[in-house]
Design a protein around this motif. Structure first.
Motif, mmCIF file in Angstrom:
data_model
loop_
_atom_site.group_PDB
_atom_site.id
_atom_site.type_symbol
_atom_site.label_atom_id
_atom_site.label_comp_id
_atom_site.label_asym_id
_atom_site.label_seq_id
_atom_site.Cartn_x
_atom_site.Cartn_y
_atom_site.Cartn_z
ATOM 1 N N ARG A 45 2.614 1.745 -3.497
ATOM 2 C CA ARG A 45 1.622 2.475 -4.351
ATOM 3 C C ARG A 45 1.485 3.759 -4.140
ATOM 4 O O ARG A 45 1.300 4.646 -5.152
ATOM 5 C CB ARG A 45 0.030 1.675 -4.385
ATOM 6 C CG ARG A 45 0.118 0.039 -4.795
ATOM 7 C CD ARG A 45 -1.493 -0.300 -5.100
ATOM 8 N NE ARG A 45 -2.222 -0.220 -3.840
ATOM 9 C CZ ARG A 45 -2.262 -1.160 -3.173
ATOM 10 N NH1 ARG A 45 -1.733 -2.323 -3.414
ATOM 11 N NH2 ARG A 45 -3.201 -1.130 -2.185
ATOM 12 N N ARG A 46 1.202 4.164 -3.000
ATOM 13 C CA ARG A 46 1.013 5.420 -2.385
ATOM 14 C C ARG A 46 2.075 6.424 -2.625
ATOM 15 O O ARG A 46 1.972 7.589 -3.456
ATOM 16 C CB ARG A 46 0.794 5.317 -0.944
ATOM 17 C CG ARG A 46 0.296 6.805 -0.414
ATOM 18 C CD ARG A 46 0.118 6.823 1.231
ATOM 19 N NE ARG A 46 1.561 6.783 1.775
ATOM 20 C CZ ARG A 46 1.833 6.535 3.080
ATOM 21 N NH1 ARG A 46 0.923 5.954 3.936
ATOM 22 N NH2 ARG A 46 3.217 6.642 3.592
ATOM 23 N N THR A 105 -7.386 13.819 5.452
ATOM 24 C CA THR A 105 -8.161 13.140 4.333
ATOM 25 C C THR A 105 -9.264 11.964 4.672
ATOM 26 O O THR A 105 -10.323 12.101 4.308
ATOM 27 C CB THR A 105 -7.321 12.587 3.161
ATOM 28 O OG1 THR A 105 -6.278 13.455 2.792
ATOM 29 C CG2 THR A 105 -7.986 11.829 2.032
ATOM 30 N N PRO A 150 -3.367 11.239 -2.860
ATOM 31 C CA PRO A 150 -2.257 10.374 -2.552
ATOM 32 C C PRO A 150 -1.498 11.158 -1.536
ATOM 33 O O PRO A 150 -0.999 10.671 -0.537
ATOM 34 C CB PRO A 150 -1.296 10.030 -3.627
ATOM 35 C CG PRO A 150 -2.488 10.106 -4.914
ATOM 36 C CD PRO A 150 -3.435 11.344 -4.394
ATOM 37 N N GLN A 207 -6.394 2.975 7.588
ATOM 38 C CA GLN A 207 -7.023 4.301 7.214
ATOM 39 C C GLN A 207 -8.369 4.034 6.648
ATOM 40 O O GLN A 207 -9.402 4.831 6.838
ATOM 41 C CB GLN A 207 -6.171 4.970 6.255
ATOM 42 C CG GLN A 207 -4.867 5.639 6.746
ATOM 43 C CD GLN A 207 -4.012 6.002 5.665
ATOM 44 O OE1 GLN A 207 -3.887 5.533 4.670
ATOM 45 N NE2 GLN A 207 -3.736 7.402 6.006
ATOM 46 N N ILE A 216 -3.271 11.189 1.926
ATOM 47 C CA ILE A 216 -3.245 9.843 2.416
ATOM 48 C C ILE A 216 -1.911 9.745 3.162
ATOM 49 O O ILE A 216 -1.740 9.416 4.335
ATOM 50 C CB ILE A 216 -3.659 8.899 1.545
ATOM 51 C CG1 ILE A 216 -5.013 8.936 1.088
ATOM 52 C CG2 ILE A 216 -3.458 7.608 2.414
ATOM 53 C CD1 ILE A 216 -5.277 8.023 -0.028
ATOM 54 N N ALA A 264 -5.834 1.516 -4.141
ATOM 55 C CA ALA A 264 -4.973 1.386 -5.123
ATOM 56 C C ALA A 264 -3.955 2.740 -5.133
ATOM 57 O O ALA A 264 -2.846 2.851 -5.073
ATOM 58 C CB ALA A 264 -5.549 1.457 -6.535
ATOM 59 N N VAL A 265 -4.720 4.175 -4.660
ATOM 60 C CA VAL A 265 -3.896 4.986 -4.405
ATOM 61 C C VAL A 265 -3.218 5.377 -3.289
ATOM 62 O O VAL A 265 -2.548 6.379 -3.031
ATOM 63 C CB VAL A 265 -4.692 6.495 -4.971
ATOM 64 C CG1 VAL A 265 -5.219 6.543 -6.502
ATOM 65 C CG2 VAL A 265 -5.630 6.735 -4.043
ATOM 66 N N GLY A 266 -3.474 4.219 -2.355
ATOM 67 C CA GLY A 266 -2.387 4.229 -1.024
ATOM 68 C C GLY A 266 -3.171 4.194 0.033
ATOM 69 O O GLY A 266 -2.554 4.403 1.015
ATOM 70 N N THR A 316 0.903 -1.147 0.008
ATOM 71 C CA THR A 316 -0.063 0.089 -0.148
ATOM 72 C C THR A 316 0.982 1.104 0.155
ATOM 73 O O THR A 316 0.581 2.183 -0.760
ATOM 74 C CB THR A 316 -0.765 -0.181 1.453
ATOM 75 O OG1 THR A 316 -1.636 -1.073 1.182
ATOM 76 C CG2 THR A 316 -1.748 1.298 1.218
#
Lengths: 253, 851
Positions: free
Chosen positions: A91-92, B483, A117, B767, A120, B760-762, A88
């Motif tokens: 990817r981030r 977020t 991203p 979270q 996050i 996918a974007v993390g 994860t």
């Protein structure tokens, strides 16, 4: 002309990568031992007929799917040893994504989607770089809009901006123009090429459209889970010609 | 169409199971309360049915006998042995047995504790072997010998088994007689009726002469005559024959009549209990409606394409509606069936609990056909009603939606909701206000209907209220959680209607809990205030079991060093102008020294008879000083004069006050319920307390309390009731929690692609779970905030409405209300556990690529 680095480093590579679905009688070989390198700062297109394994290759390279055997490296990191948490994070921090459709979170504004991203990860947004990206994709006046207030082309450009803004080592684009009309598609494709040329971004794009492939530096052709050919400095005509060959092979088989 | 419906049902088992759960719980409560009360009914029928003799002769009491039984005071009027002989000599009579019965004679076990459970009588009788109407003896000796003289006793077998005594032991008793403490040798064990169950009561049997000494002042007299008819004479004939020779203040009844009277008195008492349980069942079902409505709404929205495909393939609108209603029917039938089974479990549990407290219910559970019918009707009707709105909406999906992926089922217009919701809220509020503040019949019904309407109205308004409230409740999320917080806030806000409907279920539970807590706190504050301001007596002597006690205690207490005055208070039932009334008896002048008793009009000197009444009641009855009313007591029937009207007084509810002499003249036994003790000026209160403790030490159930202790114990009583109500409302909250779980799980399913993209974007699993948890907390706190706000309004207006009836202090337990909201947040966290785990487990790739 191209401004490729003189000694190209590798952004991602796969070594003898296989992916097999199912078991025994019903097993399907999606990837039959693929070895490939993606050069940093290059724009690579992956082409092939349906079922050739091009999407599977991309999903495995992008840490979305696990391989059956072989190795995948993103930068210096070998993926098969990583758990969900590390994947994860990878990817981030190191990978950008552009999907064919449903790229954006409907409840967030364009700007929030772009910085998602980074948010996050809890990383600060590089204001200068952000403005550069926004100017490049031409979304300055659309930043506070929600996705449902944007056209399909605008949505894909927001997705591109999101992929770029975190400055990942590599961006994977899965049929990014598949759902767009040709004018919006052209916009997105030229924008992707500019980001490679001007910002040195690495992009790997899966497509079945020869016109899209023509924007790339190098085209890899997949058939039956293997890389069967590659082409540098492609044009739409040359790619189309090559693809026809596959159809012929396919018909013979 | 039916097959397609059933197939799609099977495909969504889990989601439907969760909505069915609400039905299961509601129906279980309904069925459980019926089964349990039917079982109690049967037990009492078994105990009392057929145990009376052919004809019973007893003192003629005004009104219904049960109000006197309720105060355990009965009457001092007795039947002379001459009358027993006269009855026995009648030609239709085979035998007549004089009976003595006292209902306040308690057995202490070997540890010195009173053996009967709260409220159950301790019965003492004399031995005789006269048969019941069915020819079998009422009592049979099963072990040892019959009590043959003074100082000997036999116990019933159930009590004997639990007591720890053996035959030959000295058994200790507590009584309301002049001798509060008594010891007798256990000589035998008897069995009552067939089964031996006395439903928690104890039975002590004495020889007749000794019983007369103990209970009727040593006269050769009885409380009752059991008459056995001669062969060939019917009970009715014998009854009439006896009636002809009876003096005025006695009556003769057939055994069947007595049994019926007993049964109806018990039914009335249990009826309250049944109603109590059914109210909570109704609340559970009402909350369940929201859960089902919401579940079906979401399911229909998610299946709009499927519906549209049906429509495109030629299904009529009505067919689509019907297919959704058919689903509801299946859910309703399954839910009712499971609810019925669970209800039997609930009844069994209650039975076990009651058994543990000494109220043993013999035999199995009673499942009447009525219970089954009610369970199914309630379960199915509620489900169908809840599913109707979503079903109608489903039918409005245009067939074109099948071809496009951006058309969802049309949501009916917000404005419509606003109007109806607003109108219902106003109407409900008006009904409540009328019921509370105006003088109307069926006030309780008005208030109940009003609250119901307000709930529905606010639930309809909730989508509009939800947005601003959520902006506050979840507004700080982005700042605190970045977020993840923003996603959670936006998710809670994206479908206000769904969020609001989910929160509404919790709102109802919270509103009721809040209102009840306000009433409870106000009751406590009222008692505190009354004691602080208006009571000068330093000590209160009372009986924890609620039984009255012998006046000898008052006598002894007044001899304690440092005691200035003892003011005894007695209570009894009576009939005033034909209405059964609760009477208090004391000397108002002395009472006035123990506590405030401000006279508004007339005199407070009851030494010459007459009565006092509270200001409010005098006004509503239209009574003024000098008027007379007819007062019927067990042994008297006379006109008495209103000699004074008193104002607001602590610990008095404004009812009728007579002198103790009036009660004694009316043959009400001389027993005190409460003593107020005033200490001498400057006396050491601790020493006085000790002295009083010594006086009451003989009777374990009678306790001395100073003001603080008295406050504490009355607060304990209020709180016990509150906890019981909380526990039952907990059921409604549980259903609401399931509603949140259901909505979250369905929302996560709906947002599968979004979840995939985020991952996918993390976005990490942690979270993602936090996002869902925060959304859940927002929903729960929204429900709690709306509920507490409504509850505040309900609670305060209820308190205002009954302020004149004694609850004059308003107390809002602020800390408790905050705890409720915090608890709601915790509930939110718990409700999110499962949906969050499911979401986190989603395979990223598959989530992105789902359609």
């Amino acid at each position: 002309m191209t401004t490729q680095p003189s000694s190209p480093s590798t952004a991602a590579r796969a070594v003898d990568l296989t992916k097999i679905y199912g078991k025994d009688d019903t097993q399907v070989v999606a990837l039959g031992g693929v070895t490939v390198e993606f050069t940093a700062g290059a724009y690579t297109a992956i082409m092939g007929p349906s079922g050739s394994g091009k999407s599977t290759l991309m999903h495995c390279m992008a840490a979305l799917d696990s391989s059956t055997s072989g190795q995948v490296f993103v930068g210096d990191t070998e993926l098969s040893k990583l758990g969900d948490k590390e994947l994860t994070r990878l990817r981030r921090d190191k990978i950008g994504f552009i999907f064919q459709a449903f790229n954006l979170i409907p409840t967030l504004t364009a700007k929030e989607n772009i910085t998602l991203p980074l948010d996050i990860a809890g990383r600060d947004v590089d204001k200068e770089w952000f403005d550069t990206v926004i100017a490049t994709v031409g979304l300055a006046d659309r930043l506070s809009h929600k996705p449902n207030q944007l056209s399909g082309g605008q949505q894909q450009r927001v997705a591109c901006a999101r992929a770029l803004v975190s400055q990942p080592e590599i961006i994977f684009a899965d049929e990014p123009t598949g759902n767009l009309d040709s004018r919006s598609g052209t916009e997105v494709l030229s924008f992707l090429r500019r980001s490679v040329r001007e910002f040195g971004q690495t992009i790997v794009m899966v497509t079945h459209d020869p016109n899209a492939a023509a924007y790339s530096d190098r085209v890899l052709f997949l058939a039956d889970g293997l890389i069967v050919d590659e082409m540098t400095d492609p044009t739409a005509e040359k790619v189309l010609e090559r693809m026809k060959g596959f159809d012929a092979v396919g018909q013979q088989a | 169409m039916i097959r397609a419906t059933l197939k799609s049902l099977a495909a969504r088992k889990l989601r439907l199971a969760m909505s069915a759960f609400a039905i299961v719980l509601g129906v279980a409560f309904v069925a459980g309360s019926y089964v349990f009360t039917d079982t109690i009914d049967r037990t009492f029928d078994d105990i009392f049915g057929g145990l009376s003799s052919d004809v019973v002769v007893r003192p003629d009491l005004p009104g219904e006998t049960d109000i006197f039984a309720g105060f355990a005071t009965g009457t001092t009027t007795t039947i002379s042995s001459d009358l027993v002989d006269d009855v026995a000599d009648l030609p239709g009579v085979e035998r007549a047995d004089g009976e003595i019965e006292n209902q306040s004679f308690f057995v202490l076990d070997t540890d010195g504790d009173v053996m009967t459970s709260q409220g159950a009588p301790g019965i003492a009788v004399n031995w005789h072997d006269g048969p019941a109407a069915d020819g079998d003896p009422v009592l049979r000796l099963v072990d040892g010998d019959l009590p043959a003289g003074p100082g000997e006793v036999a116990l019933d077998d159930r009590t004997f088994e639990r007591s720890g005594y053996r035959i030959g032991d000295e058994v200790e008793f507590v009584s309301t007689g002049d001798e509060p403490r008594l010891t007798a040798e256990l000589v035998g064990v008897v069995r009552f009726g067939e089964g031996g169950s006395l439903a928690g009561a104890s039975l002590s049997v004495f020889e007749t002469r000794y019983a007369q000494e103990l209970f009727v002042g040593g006269d050769d007299a009885y409380n009752r005559i059991s008459v056995t008819a001669a062969d060939g004479a019917s009970a009715e004939e014998v009854r009439d024959e006896i009636s002809a020779i009876l003096p005025d203040d006695f009556e003769a009844l057939t055994g069947a009549e007595v049994d019926e009277e007993t049964a109806s008195a018990i039914e009335e008492g249990l009826g309250f209990f049944n109603t109590f349980l059914l109210v909570f069942a109704a609340i559970a079902l009402f909350v369940g409606v929201f859960l089902i409505l919401n579940t079906f709404s979401i399911l229909v929205a998610q299946r709009s394409q499927e519906m549209a495909l049906f429509r495109a393939l030629g299904a009529g609108r009505r067919q689509v509606t019907r297919s959704v209603l058919l689903e509801a029917l299946v859910v309703g039938v399954v839910g009712s069936t499971l609810g019925l089974l669970l209800g039997l479990g609930v009844a069994q549990l209650l039975k076990t609990v009651f058994g543990a407290f000494g109220l043993e219910l013999a035999g199995g559970l009673v499942l009447l056909p009525r219970t089954v019918v009610v369970a199914y009707v309630v379960g199915i009707v509620v489900t169908m009603i809840a599913a109707y709105v979503p079903a109608r909406r489903a039918s409005r999906v245009p067939p074109i939606a099948a071809m496009r992926d951006d058309v969802v089922a049309t949501e009916s217009s917000r404005r419509w909701h606003l109007w109806i919701g607003g109108a219902l809220t106003l109407l409900g509020a008006a009904a409540m206000a009328t019921g509370l503040f105006a003088d109307v019949d069926d006030a309780a019904l008005m208030v109940g209907a009003g609250i119901f309407a307000v709930f529905i109205g606010v639930a309809l308004l909730a989508p509009v209220l939800a947005t601003p409230v959520l902006r506050v409740v979840a507004g700080w999320y982005p700042k605190a959680f970045g977020t993840v917080g923003r996603l959670a806030r936006e998710n809670a806000l994206r479908n206000p209607r769904r969020t609001a409907a989910t929160a509404s279920a919790l709102m109802i539970g919270m509103a009721l809990v809040t209102a009840i807590s306000i009433i409870g706190a106000s009751a406590n504050a009222t008692v505190d205030r009354a004691l602080d301001d208006g009571v000068r007596a330093q000590f209160v002597v009372s009986n924890a079991v609620g039984q009255p006690f012998s006046p000898s205690i008052a006598e002894a207490a007044s001899q304690v060093d440092g005691v200035d005055e003892v003011v005894p208070v007695r209570v009894s039932g009576g009939v005033v102008d034909g209405d059964q009334t609760f009477l208090q008896a004391f000397d108002p002048v002395a009472y006035g020294r123990a506590a405030d008793l401000p006279m508004v009009e007339g005199s407070d000197d009851l030494s010459g008879g007459g009565f006092l009444i509270g200001e409010q009641q005098a006004e509503s009855e239209g009574l003024s000083v000098g008027d007379t009313v007819r007062l019927q007591l067990p042994g008297s029937d006379e006109e008495i004069e209103l000699i004074g009207i008193y104002g607001q007084s602590p610990l008095l509810s404004g009812g009728v006050i007579v002198s103790t002499q009036t009660l004694e003249d009316g043959a009400v036994p001389a027993l005190d319920s409460l003593l107020y003790v005033i200490a001498d000026d400057g006396a050491d209160l601790a020493t006085v307390h000790e002295g009083l403790d010594e006086v009451t030490a003989e009777i374990p159930t009678v306790t001395v309390q100073d003001q603080e202790e008295y406050k504490e114990s009355s607060r304990d009583q209020v709180n016990q009731l509150l906890y019981l109500v909380y526990a039952l409302l907990g059921l409604a909250v549980l259903i609401a929690v399931l509603g949140i779980v259901n909505t979250l799980a369905l929302s996560v399913m709906e947002r599968t692609r979004e979840v995939g993209l985020l991952r996918a974007v993390g976005l990490s699993r942690r979270q993602l779970r936090r996002t869902i948890r925060l959304e859940s907390i927002a929903i729960a706190v929204l429900g709690a905030v709306l509920g507490v706000a409504l509850g505040l309004i309900f609670g305060v207006s209820l308190q205002r409405a009954i302020a004149d009836d004694g609850l004059d202090q308003l107390s809002v337990p602020g800390g408790q209300l905050i705890v409720f909201v915090v608890l709601a947040a915790v509930i939110g966290v718990l409700a999110a556990v499962w949906p969050a785990r499911r979401a986190a487990k989603l395979d990223v790739l598959r989530a992105i690529t789902t359609e």
